[in-house]
Every structure is written in structure tokens, then in C-alpha cells.
Design an enzyme around this catalytic site. Structure first.
Site, mmCIF file in Angstrom:
data_model
loop_
_atom_site.group_PDB
_atom_site.id
_atom_site.type_symbol
_atom_site.label_atom_id
_atom_site.label_comp_id
_atom_site.label_asym_id
_atom_site.label_seq_id
_atom_site.Cartn_x
_atom_site.Cartn_y
_atom_site.Cartn_z
ATOM 1 N N HIS A 51 0.861 -1.198 0.000
ATOM 2 C CA HIS A 51 0.000 0.000 0.000
ATOM 3 C C HIS A 51 0.892 1.242 0.000
ATOM 4 O O HIS A 51 1.701 1.439 0.899
ATOM 5 C CB HIS A 51 -0.920 -0.020 1.217
ATOM 6 C CG HIS A 51 -1.923 1.090 1.232
ATOM 7 N ND1 HIS A 51 -3.069 1.076 0.463
ATOM 8 C CD2 HIS A 51 -1.955 2.259 1.909
ATOM 9 C CE1 HIS A 51 -3.766 2.176 0.661
ATOM 10 N NE2 HIS A 51 -3.100 2.932 1.534
ATOM 11 N N MET A 55 0.772 11.638 -0.747
ATOM 12 C CA MET A 55 0.171 12.843 -0.150
ATOM 13 C C MET A 55 0.862 14.086 -0.694
ATOM 14 O O MET A 55 2.080 14.085 -0.887
ATOM 15 C CB MET A 55 0.316 12.806 1.364
ATOM 16 C CG MET A 55 -0.249 11.556 2.010
ATOM 17 S SD MET A 55 -0.149 11.645 3.797
ATOM 18 C CE MET A 55 -0.664 9.982 4.244
ATOM 19 N N GLY A 165 -4.049 11.471 5.978
ATOM 20 C CA GLY A 165 -2.946 12.419 6.153
ATOM 21 C C GLY A 165 -1.798 11.878 6.983
ATOM 22 O O GLY A 165 -0.651 12.254 6.763
ATOM 23 N N GLY A 167 -0.196 8.364 9.434
ATOM 24 C CA GLY A 167 -0.278 7.031 10.017
ATOM 25 C C GLY A 167 -0.459 7.149 11.528
ATOM 26 O O GLY A 167 -0.339 8.231 12.107
ATOM 27 N N GLY A 168 -0.784 6.029 12.150
ATOM 28 C CA GLY A 168 -0.803 5.969 13.607
ATOM 29 C C GLY A 168 -2.015 6.585 14.285
ATOM 30 O O GLY A 168 -1.989 6.824 15.492
ATOM 31 N N GLY A 199 -6.578 2.626 7.971
ATOM 32 C CA GLY A 199 -6.442 3.529 9.116
ATOM 33 C C GLY A 199 -6.741 2.855 10.440
ATOM 34 O O GLY A 199 -7.858 2.397 10.670
ATOM 35 N N GLY A 200 -5.730 2.748 11.281
ATOM 36 C CA GLY A 200 -5.931 2.229 12.636
ATOM 37 C C GLY A 200 -6.209 0.741 12.712
ATOM 38 O O GLY A 200 -6.748 0.256 13.713
HETATM 39 C C1 DX5 Z 1 -3.529 7.570 6.093
HETATM 40 C C2 DX5 Z 1 -2.966 6.573 5.115
HETATM 41 C C3 DX5 Z 1 -2.861 5.211 5.675
HETATM 42 C C4 DX5 Z 1 -1.919 5.108 6.846
HETATM 43 C C5 DX5 Z 1 -2.347 3.952 7.691
HETATM 44 O O1 DX5 Z 1 -3.848 8.736 5.442
HETATM 45 O O2 DX5 Z 1 -3.767 6.499 3.967
HETATM 46 O O3 DX5 Z 1 -2.547 4.250 4.687
HETATM 47 O O4 DX5 Z 1 -0.600 4.912 6.478
HETATM 48 O O5 DX5 Z 1 -1.534 3.927 8.815
HETATM 49 P P1 DX5 Z 1 -1.991 3.242 10.164
HETATM 50 O O6 DX5 Z 1 -2.243 1.800 9.852
HETATM 51 O O7 DX5 Z 1 -0.823 3.458 11.058
HETATM 52 O O8 DX5 Z 1 -3.244 3.939 10.617
HETATM 53 ZN ZN ZN Z 2 -3.597 4.736 2.527
#
Ligand code: DX5
Ligand code: ZN
Length: 249
Positions: A51, A55, A165, A167-168, A199-200
Site C-alpha cells: 500500500h 500525499m 494524512g 499514520g498511527g 487507518g488504525g
Molecule cells: C492515512 C494513510 C494510511 C496510513 C495507515 O492517510 O492512507 O494508509 O498509512 O496507517 P496506520 O495503519 O498506522 O493507521
Molecule cells: Zn492509505
């Protein structure tokens, strides 16, 4: 030129049909100083899809990676025999100009946010005409109604379970209901459309997400944040935990 040579050897032998659960590590949480190695190791540990979060500091307030990195990563994967599709999640506005660049850079799937495109059908057409799989991404407050007139052009529906926007972030629980609605739309259409969450997602909640109808699970910090050892098998245990949880769902 050597990149093209390796690409010609690369068979796009993944199948979008809904026959299995896909674990899709988000490389946003990988170590960018050794991105190829992280990808190679996480796929060797049993993950299915790369994935790739794009951004632009405009549509979302963060800046990440683009076609150059995709191209370089794809060449590395082909050279090293890492067989997994690259799933490009565009968080950019406008959408259209960058699609061709990602197609040339070895993307296999491109998804984009309907709010970021002036002509959603046209953007989907650009992706499909390039021979790639196409999908729409739905922010937590974005209606699934954007699907109504384009279901026949869609290979993937991506439900955001955080605001895009970073991760985490914490999983937004209402996303489960949205997954159920999307699953119903897919089943009614009778088409092979992957249903992805982003996400999450962690080993702890992946079973609940699967029970809501999801078959493609993006996880960034939930996978890369768990590994601290430097050995090549460092992702085995987290991917196995996720597979076990999915098997019990
Ligand atoms: C957020 C991204 C996600 C993100 C997911 O905007 O599109 O792909 O990297 O990260 P986690 O799994 O840490 O929420
Ligand atoms: Zn993503």
C-alpha cells in the site's frame, strides 16, 4: 532502460477476485532508508499487497512519495522476485495529471478520493485505459453515493477509518457500519470488487473489520511499528497474528 527489461519479465499475476483476505502493509510507516528491504521482508512474511500512500500537502496536510519512488521500488521488486501488486492510494488534488506517471512507474491499482477529482468517471477511465485496477476512496464523512453511477468501472472500494494524512491514528468505529453498507452494494452488483479498509487497523481489531465484510486490510503502524529486530523474519509474528485473527473471524 534496464527497468523496462525487468518489467517485461514481470507477469501481473495477481487476481482481484474476492477469494482471499489481503494484508496490505502501508509503507508510510516503513523505514524509508531501507524501503526495498522492508517491502521484501514484509511480503516474504506473508503480506499480499504494497500500500503506497501519496500525499501532496494540499489535499491532505502531509507530503510523502511520488512516481519516482514507485518506479524505483517496482524495479527493485521485479529484480528481487518480490511478487505483490502496488496499491497506490492517491491523496492528491488534482488527480488526473499524475495517473499516467504512476501507470508508467509500475502501479497495479490506483485509488483516489472522489472529492479530489473534477470528473470522477473520467479519472476512473484514465486508470482503466492504462490497464490498471481502479478504485474510489471514502473519507469518514464522504457518502458512498459517489458509487452509484460508476460501479461498473470500479475494482476496489477503500473505506478510510481515519481522516487521511497521517499514520498511527485511532480507528473510527463508525467505519464498520460503512463497510457493511459497501459490502451490500458489492454483493448486489455481483461484481468482483475488493473492499479495503485503511487507518488504525491492528491485529487486535482486524477480525471485527473482516466480520463487517472487508477483504483487504491496510495496516501501517500496526505492522511496521511492531518490528524492532533487524532480522529478515521480523514481520513473521505480526503477519501470523493477523492471519490467525482473520481465520477466526
Ligand atoms: C492515512 C494513510 C494510511 C496510513 C495507515 O492517510 O492512507 O494508509 O498509512 O496507517 P496506520 O495503519 O498506522 O493507521
Ligand atoms: Zn492509505
Amino acid at each position: 532502460m534496464h527497468g523496462l527489461f525487468y518489467r517485461l519479465l514481470n507477469l501481473r499475476c495477481f487476481n482481484m477476485a474476492k477469494q482471499e483476505n489481503w494484508i496490505a502493509p502501508s509503507i508510510l510507516s516503513a523505514d524509508f532508508s531501507q524501503l526495498g528491504k522492508d517491502v521484501k521482508d514484509v511480503i516474504a512474511s506473508g503480506a499480499d499487497v504494497v500500500h503506497f500512500d501519496v500525499m501532496d500537502n494540499h489535499y491532505v496536510p502531509n507530503l510523502t512519495i511520488g512516481p519516482l519512488v514507485c518506479d524505483s521500488l517496482k524495479n527493485f521488486m521485479v529484480r528481487e522476485g518480490v511478487n505483490a501488486p502496488i496499491d497506490v492510494h492517491l491523496m492528491v488534488k488534482p488527480v488526473d495529471r499524475i495517473i499516467g506517471d504512476f501507470a508508467s512507474a509500475g502501479a497495479d491499482i490506483i485509488t483516489f478520493h472522489p472529492e479530489a477529482s473534477e470528473h470522477i468517471d473520467g479519472s476512473l477511465g484514465l486508470i482503466k485505459n492504462a490497464g490498471l485496477k481502479a478504485g474510489l476512496v471514502f473519507n469518514p464523512a464522504t457518502s458512498l453515493s459517489y458509487l452509484e453511477h460508476v460501479m461498473d468501472k470500479i475494482d476496489m472500494i477503500l473505506i478510510m477509518s481515519v481522516n487521511p494524512g497521517f499514520g498511527g491514528q485511532a480507528f473510527i468505529e463508525q467505519s464498520l457500519e460503512k463497510l457493511r453498507q459497501a459490502r451490500q452494494l458489492i454483493d448486489t452488483s455481483g461484481r468482483d470488487i475488493r473492499l479495503e479498509i485503511d487507518g488504525g487497523v491492528k491485529a487486535e481489531n482486524i477480525a471485527a473489520v473482516a466480520a463487517a465484510g472487508c477483504d483487504t486490510f491496510v495496516s501501517g503502524s500496526g505492522i511496521f511499528g511492531k518490528a524492532n529486530a533487524a532480522d529478515a523474519n521480523r514481520y513473521d509474528s505480526i503477519i501470523k497474528q493477523m492471519r490467525d485473527a482473520l481465520a477466526s473471524a
